[in-house]
Design a protein around this motif. Sequence first.
Motif, PDB file in Angstrom:
ATOM      1  N   LEU A  11      86.156  25.028 -59.558  1.00 13.70           N
ATOM      2  CA  LEU A  11      87.349  24.212 -59.443  1.00 13.70           C
ATOM      3  C   LEU A  11      87.748  24.089 -57.987  1.00 13.70           C
ATOM      4  O   LEU A  11      88.155  23.044 -57.529  1.00 13.70           O
ATOM      5  N   CYS A  15      88.286  20.942 -55.500  1.00 15.55           N
ATOM      6  CA  CYS A  15      89.472  20.682 -54.696  1.00 15.55           C
ATOM      7  C   CYS A  15      89.068  20.221 -53.309  1.00 15.55           C
ATOM      8  O   CYS A  15      89.648  19.305 -52.746  1.00 15.55           O
ATOM      9  N   GLY A  64      91.511  18.569 -62.994  1.00 16.47           N
ATOM     10  CA  GLY A  64      91.838  18.897 -61.610  1.00 16.47           C
ATOM     11  C   GLY A  64      92.270  17.681 -60.839  1.00 16.47           C
ATOM     12  O   GLY A  64      91.997  16.546 -61.232  1.00 16.47           O
ATOM     13  N   GLN A  73      94.212  21.594 -57.133  1.00 23.15           N
ATOM     14  CA  GLN A  73      94.295  22.528 -58.258  1.00 23.15           C
ATOM     15  C   GLN A  73      93.324  22.108 -59.352  1.00 23.15           C
ATOM     16  O   GLN A  73      93.201  20.935 -59.662  1.00 23.15           O
ATOM     17  N   ILE A  74      92.655  23.109 -59.909  1.00 24.31           N
ATOM     18  CA  ILE A  74      91.756  22.865 -61.038  1.00 24.31           C
ATOM     19  C   ILE A  74      92.096  23.880 -62.119  1.00 24.31           C
ATOM     20  O   ILE A  74      92.299  25.063 -61.848  1.00 24.31           O
ATOM     21  N   THR A 108      93.360  27.116 -56.920  1.00 24.66           N
ATOM     22  CA  THR A 108      94.206  26.318 -56.015  1.00 24.66           C
ATOM     23  C   THR A 108      93.703  26.481 -54.583  1.00 24.66           C
ATOM     24  O   THR A 108      93.123  27.505 -54.224  1.00 24.66           O
TER      25      THR A 108
END
Length: 352
Positions: A11, A15, A64, A73-74, A108
């Motif tokens: 994630l 980002c 995300g 953010q994911i 994040t």
Amino acid sequence: MTVSRVVFSFLWFACLVFSPQVVSAQSSGLGPGWTLQPEASTIRFQSVKNLTKVESSGFVQFDGQIDPDGKAQIRIFLDSVDTKIDLRNVRMRFLFFETFEFPEAVITAQIDPSVLADLPTQRRKVIPLAFELKLHGVTKTLETEVAVTLVGDEIVAVSSTAPVSVAAADFNLEGGIKKLEEAANVAIVPSATVTFDFMFSRNSGQQVAQETAPEAQQAAATAIEPEGNLDEEACKGRFEILSRTDNIYFASGSASLDKRSEPLLDSLVDIILRCPDLKIEVGGHTDSDGSAAANKRLSERRAASVENYLYGKKVSGNRITSVGYGEASPIASNDTPDGKRRNRRIEFIVVD
């Protein structure tokens, strides 16, 4: 486990990808932001059992975005873990990730657009990435390396350059590993490797990211399993797994349910309702401290407390019975604190 961690790393990678506002030669910042395209993305993790057997699994649901200010953010919805085997998915959800209490993994990061400023000309860059991962109630800052590829002015791909190793101990998941080992009768290496391929698209405006939120909230509560009522084998397997969670709590010497027990019991209610033709026995068990007679009474009262809770949550009729077994059926030695803890338990079985 390690898988969760890996997912989070992925994630974060995503980002960074969003940061490629720079991705477009016409962009000077993050513009309206970027949105992860889950249908074109994958998150996979590999675990090792019995030293040599490698298994590959993934997550089906995740989302995300990267905001115009560079905050990325994911979220990975852990209920969507997919091992390709139904009851193995259930074990991962209830015994390892404990999704009834920790439904998401969140990554994040704050992106610096200057890192990808030359992406429009380079087309592909391998960059270091620092991100924060929140998993199983633990938040840690991690670092890795990802490849960012400009597919077009509106699409960016972010991929792992090598498998990412994640240790279960870093997120207090050792207990989950032990439960999985006992449930499946296997030895599991307490770390996993994760690989990923993320695709991000540029938003046409702020509304794009906002519109995905309701769907994401709904997805967080959706498990990847058969819809509707479950067959008898699936029901029995789930009750056996739920008996291994150790997430039903009572005060010492008391039969009053602790509120911490409610998330698991609420999940149990859903399963009972999906097994409408079966009757369930709630069995109470204790350690050997105290007299056998006192332990028998305490186990009966605790089992009855669980039975009453379930009847208060839409379970109707006489589908549940409670039985107290006291100290008569230990599953571990009563000579150690951990053994005593394991013997103080509530079990669920299908009865004729």
